[in-house]
Design a protein around this motif. Structure first.
Motif, PDB file in Angstrom:
ATOM      1  N   GLN A   1       0.819  -1.212   0.000  1.00 55.49           N
ATOM      2  CA  GLN A   1       0.000   0.000   0.000  1.00 55.49           C
ATOM      3  C   GLN A   1       0.854   1.264   0.000  1.00 55.49           C
ATOM      4  O   GLN A   1       0.363   2.350  -0.298  1.00 55.49           O
ATOM      5  N   ALA A   2       2.138   1.136   0.352  1.00 52.34           N
ATOM      6  CA  ALA A   2       3.029   2.299   0.344  1.00 52.34           C
ATOM      7  C   ALA A   2       3.433   2.693  -1.069  1.00 52.34           C
ATOM      8  O   ALA A   2       4.118   3.696  -1.259  1.00 52.34           O
ATOM      9  N   HIS A   3       3.043   1.875  -2.084  1.00 55.76           N
ATOM     10  CA  HIS A   3       3.200   2.258  -3.483  1.00 55.76           C
ATOM     11  C   HIS A   3       4.675   2.447  -3.844  1.00 55.76           C
ATOM     12  O   HIS A   3       5.094   3.489  -4.329  1.00 55.76           O
ATOM     13  N   THR A   4       5.466   1.390  -3.608  1.00 53.76           N
ATOM     14  CA  THR A   4       6.892   1.455  -3.908  1.00 53.76           C
ATOM     15  C   THR A   4       7.159   0.687  -5.193  1.00 53.76           C
ATOM     16  O   THR A   4       7.052  -0.536  -5.227  1.00 53.76           O
ATOM     17  N   TYR A   5       7.518   1.411  -6.233  1.00 58.22           N
ATOM     18  CA  TYR A   5       7.638   0.803  -7.550  1.00 58.22           C
ATOM     19  C   TYR A   5       8.994   1.058  -8.208  1.00 58.22           C
ATOM     20  O   TYR A   5       9.201   0.677  -9.359  1.00 58.22           O
ATOM     21  N   ASN A   6       9.930   1.701  -7.487  1.00 56.07           N
ATOM     22  CA  ASN A   6      11.250   1.928  -8.072  1.00 56.07           C
ATOM     23  C   ASN A   6      12.318   2.039  -6.993  1.00 56.07           C
ATOM     24  O   ASN A   6      12.033   1.982  -5.783  1.00 56.07           O
ATOM     25  N   GLU A   7      13.557   2.236  -7.429  1.00 56.64           N
ATOM     26  CA  GLU A   7      14.680   2.285  -6.496  1.00 56.64           C
ATOM     27  C   GLU A   7      14.630   3.509  -5.599  1.00 56.64           C
ATOM     28  O   GLU A   7      15.022   3.446  -4.426  1.00 56.64           O
ATOM     29  N   ASN A   8      14.156   4.632  -6.123  1.00 62.64           N
ATOM     30  CA  ASN A   8      14.055   5.839  -5.302  1.00 62.64           C
ATOM     31  C   ASN A   8      13.147   5.606  -4.098  1.00 62.64           C
ATOM     32  O   ASN A   8      13.445   6.042  -2.978  1.00 62.64           O
ATOM     33  N   GLY A   9      12.042   4.926  -4.345  1.00 63.69           N
ATOM     34  CA  GLY A   9      11.118   4.636  -3.255  1.00 63.69           C
ATOM     35  C   GLY A   9      11.742   3.740  -2.203  1.00 63.69           C
ATOM     36  O   GLY A   9      11.546   3.937  -0.995  1.00 63.69           O
ATOM     37  N   VAL A  10      12.506   2.750  -2.644  1.00 63.58           N
ATOM     38  CA  VAL A  10      13.180   1.847  -1.711  1.00 63.58           C
ATOM     39  C   VAL A  10      14.184   2.618  -0.858  1.00 63.58           C
ATOM     40  O   VAL A  10      14.232   2.468   0.374  1.00 63.58           O
ATOM     41  N   ASN A  11      14.984   3.449  -1.497  1.00 60.18           N
ATOM     42  CA  ASN A  11      15.995   4.214  -0.751  1.00 60.18           C
ATOM     43  C   ASN A  11      15.354   5.172   0.242  1.00 60.18           C
ATOM     44  O   ASN A  11      15.846   5.346   1.366  1.00 60.18           O
ATOM     45  N   PHE A  12      14.254   5.796  -0.159  1.00 65.48           N
ATOM     46  CA  PHE A  12      13.554   6.716   0.739  1.00 65.48           C
ATOM     47  C   PHE A  12      13.079   5.979   1.987  1.00 65.48           C
ATOM     48  O   PHE A  12      13.258   6.456   3.120  1.00 65.48           O
ATOM     49  N   LEU A  13      12.482   4.816   1.800  1.00 64.32           N
ATOM     50  CA  LEU A  13      11.969   4.050   2.933  1.00 64.32           C
ATOM     51  C   LEU A  13      13.095   3.509   3.804  1.00 64.32           C
ATOM     52  O   LEU A  13      12.967   3.431   5.029  1.00 64.32           O
ATOM     53  N   LYS A  14      14.206   3.111   3.188  1.00 69.11           N
ATOM     54  CA  LYS A  14      15.361   2.649   3.969  1.00 69.11           C
ATOM     55  C   LYS A  14      15.849   3.736   4.917  1.00 69.11           C
ATOM     56  O   LYS A  14      16.176   3.466   6.078  1.00 69.11           O
ATOM     57  N   LYS A  15      15.895   4.958   4.431  1.00 73.93           N
ATOM     58  CA  LYS A  15      16.343   6.069   5.276  1.00 73.93           C
ATOM     59  C   LYS A  15      15.389   6.300   6.444  1.00 73.93           C
ATOM     60  O   LYS A  15      15.784   6.837   7.476  1.00 73.93           O
TER      61      LYS A  15
END
Length: 707
Positions: A117-131
């Motif tokens: 549901q957090a709508h993560t579809y690319n690398e930018n989204g993954v990096n943002f959530l990791k931070k």
């Protein structure tokens, strides 16, 4: 090779089915804050039992708290997280950005997984959530294999591999919320996509948005090569039989892959999957499958098993293409009528228990069928799943040396326990042999353990009490139980940060335009911000101070300045405005995004007027007029690039396709009559779609005059 099989659980029967058929982890919800509000779910007391049951058997427990949270729910939400932390759940599955950030601050030891549901579809989204402190990201179902591979290099990635699909990008669907008052972002989706629609008014309605079910089991080896961490089965509202069988099949395929082999499903196994639940199977976006929608219907289609060859009011005569037995559930496909096979007759109308492929059979016509049809099996209780209890293998070392204390060491490979008993003495009459000791310590009975390896270091001619051996074994295993379950964490005080009240604003006006005519007509007004959807139009007018580009909700490229961010996947932690699609439903999400560089964010359109009043900080825009996007869909699953989608009431929803398919609300949100209730927010936002120049002027002037 560390590959996790993650199974759905909606009740205890499903839990037992998942664990005993080979899952490595389960995901489930409590009674609140989960995205399957209509599943049975678990009370707090039951969740404690779930954790004990799973941890004893080496299975992890992930709790879904993946809804958007309102301001008046924050205290209850955090107290619930506090409880989950105390009972040692292994991870939380979350969507709300503000709550992810707050939970990470208050409970840094808690593992957080970002929900699909957090709508993560690319690398930018993954990096943002990791931070943000997120350990694992559940990829959007629209990701293809190449995208998954890139994402898997950055973080633990979890991917759906089987079960129901949403037609809209997850976290981006407002259809149920704005059309029926039940929010998919709040776990209450009514399945608007499973209803019939047509592309012409008064035309025959079919299921144009109803997705087939995902099934990538035949291509699982390709997915596993991407480095994905967890394979997720959908189905918290399915049956225990479904959960158990699908889990067992995936267990077989994964284990074969680990051994360098490929498990090929038998025809019987494939048939069973269709009997359990089947709306057609698709490889989905993972493998760019174009066969996505089943327009025939949204319900369980079952396994085709025969054709009617004659029919009368009393009997239905059928030629079978699959085995049929008493007790099975069947459905007549085109008539959409179903029943349980209570009585089954052979070609001579004699009662039988079962019949095989190519046989002629009769059924009682108790559903008043009057048309020739196909028969499908929709329920088969003969399908076998593992019904024995999963055991955890352990190793034991027994030391029985004369003059020393009897000693037992027990371990499961991760946890180690050592217990000592009484002194071992010389035997006077009947010595206790090594075989006798082995027999006693091997009695694992009703425990969750099985004996993997036993090492004995035992002197000859010794005496030790049998009761002492048994007591020592029980004591060691109880200690091992406690280590595996984990001690309940001590209660601790939690201090939720205060939100500083900020509501002394005179609203400025923000306007979204769709074309140049709309843009030109509003330039003469005092507009603080103009959001432009068309990128080329933005480039033409970008030198105007008040012009901003409203980004795609799904996109990998973004501009550095003068941008309205629509997704966490494009947040660059630089100055940006925030679209309502960032799902700001509480003060904490807004405050978090402001710290990340958001200048002006628009609050979620799912907030009622009452919920908007609950914001202490009103440093946001609120939508007062506009046609909202209900869905964004990766592929154009409709026939045309533009038109209307008509529901069963013949009300039309505008849609258009550019890079993605956009379905808009049939109604326009219009809060101009409630501006006095919203006059302490920083901005009012107006969104134009296909309004004429005259209509644009009329709407803006009505707001300016009333404001």
């Amino acid at each position: 090779m560390d590959i996790e099989l993650l199974s759905p659980v909606g009740n205890f029967e499903m839990l037992y089915a998942a664990v005993n058929n080979g899952c490595d982890a389960v995901y489930l919800g409590g009674k609140s804050f989960g995205a399957r509000a209509f599943a049975n779910n678990f009370t707090n007391e039951e969740l404690l039992e779930v954790v004990k049951y799973c941890h004893l058997r080496g299975v992890k427990v992930y709790i879904t708290v993946n809804t958007l949270i309102f301001n008046d729910e924050v205290d209850d939400f955090i107290n619930y997280i506090k409880f989950l932390n105390e009972i040692n759940v292994d991870a939380l599955i979350m969507q709300d950005l503000g709550m992810i950030n707050l939970v990470h601050e208050l409970f840094p030891e808690m593992e957080i997984h970002a929900s699909t549901q957090a709508h993560t579809y690319n690398e930018n989204g993954v990096n943002f959530l990791k931070k943000m402190g997120v350990k694992r990201v559940v990829a959007a179902r629209e990701c293809d294999l190449k995208t998954i591979e890139k994402m898997a290099k950055l973080a633990d990635i979890e991917v759906f591999v089987y079960g129901a699909l949403c037609v809209s990008y997850s976290g981006c669907c407002l259809f149920s919320s704005l059309n029926g008052g039940r929010s998919g972002n709040r776990g209450e989706c009514v399945g608007s996509c499973r209803l019939p629609y047509s592309l012409k008014k008064n035309d025959l309605k079919t299921y144009l948005l109803s997705m087939q079910d995902l099934n990538v089991i035949d291509r699982l080896d390709e997915l596993l090569k991407t480095g994905v961490k967890s394979l997720k089965i959908e189905g918290r509202m399915k049956s225990p039989l479904y959960v158990g069988y699908v889990t067992r099949i995936f267990r077989l395929v994964i284990d074969a892959y680990k051994e360098g082999k490929k498990y090929v499903l038998s025809n019987e196994e494939r048939d069973n999957l269709k009997k359990l639940f089947y709306r057609g199977f698709t490889y989905g976006y993972l493998f760019s499958d174009d066969k996505l929608v089943n327009i025939k219907g949204p319900n369980h289609q079952g396994l085709l098993a025969g054709k009617i060859i004659s029919i009368d009011p009393k009997y239905i005569k059928i030629k079978l293409s699959k085995r049929l037995a008493q007790g099975m559930g069947i459905r007549f496909v085109n008539s959409n009528k179903g029943m349980i096979v209570n009585y089954l007759y052979n070609k001579n109308k004699k009662l039988i228990n079962s019949a095989n492929k190519d046989e002629i059979i009769y059924l009682d016509n108790k559903v008043a069928l009057n048309k020739f049809d196909d028969l499908a099996i929709t329920l088969d209780n003969e399908i076998i799943v593992n019904d024995w209890e999963k055991k955890t293998p352990i190793n034991m070392i027994i030391k029985a040396k004369i003059g020393e204390k009897l000693l037992i060491e027990v371990n499961d490979g991760e946890h180690f326990v050592t217990k000592e008993g009484p002194l071992v003495e010389n035997s006077i009459k009947t010595p206790v042999t090594a075989d006798k000791i082995k027999n006693q310590v091997s009695k694992l009975g009703n425990t969750v353990y099985s004996l993997n390896e036993l090492k004995l270091n035992v002197d000859d001619n010794i005496f030790v009490g049998i009761k002492d051996i048994n007591d020592l074994r029980r004591s060691a295993l109880e200690a091992l139980d406690n280590l595996r379950i984990g001690k309940l964490k001590k209660d601790r005080k939690i201090f939720i940060p205060e939100i500083i009240e900020n509501s002394n604003f005179k609203p400025k006006l923000i306007v979204t335009v769709n074309n140049e005519a709309q843009l030109k007509c509003i330039l003469s007004y005092n507009i603080a911000g103009i959001y432009i959807r068309d990128y080329n139009l933005f480039l033409k007018y970008k030198n105007l101070d008040n012009v901003y580009y409203l980004e795609y909700r799904v996109g990998d490229n973004y501009i550095e300045n003068k941008r309205v961010c629509s997704s966490t996947a494009t947040i660059s932690e630089k100055n940006f405005d925030g679209d309502y699609t960032l799902n700001i439903t509480n003060d904490f999400t807004g405050a978090f995004l402001q710290k990340k560089g958001m200048n002006l964010g628009c609050l979620s359109v799912e907030l009622s007027l009452d919920k908007l009043q609950n914001f202490k900080n009103k440093d946001y825009a609120v939508l007062i007029y506009g046609r909202v996007e209900l869905m964004i869909i990766k592929k154009n699953i409709l026939a045309n690039n533009k038109g209307f989608l008509y529901d069963i009431h013949n009300e039309g929803y505008p849609y258009y396709f550019d890079k993605y398919l956009h379905i808009l609300h049939k109604d326009i949100i219009d809060r101009r009559d409630s501006l006095k209730l919203l006059d302490n927010f920083k901005a009012w936002r107006i969104d134009f779609y296909d309004e004429s120049v005259e209509m644009c002027k009329k709407i803006i002037e009505s707001v300016i005059n009333d404001g």
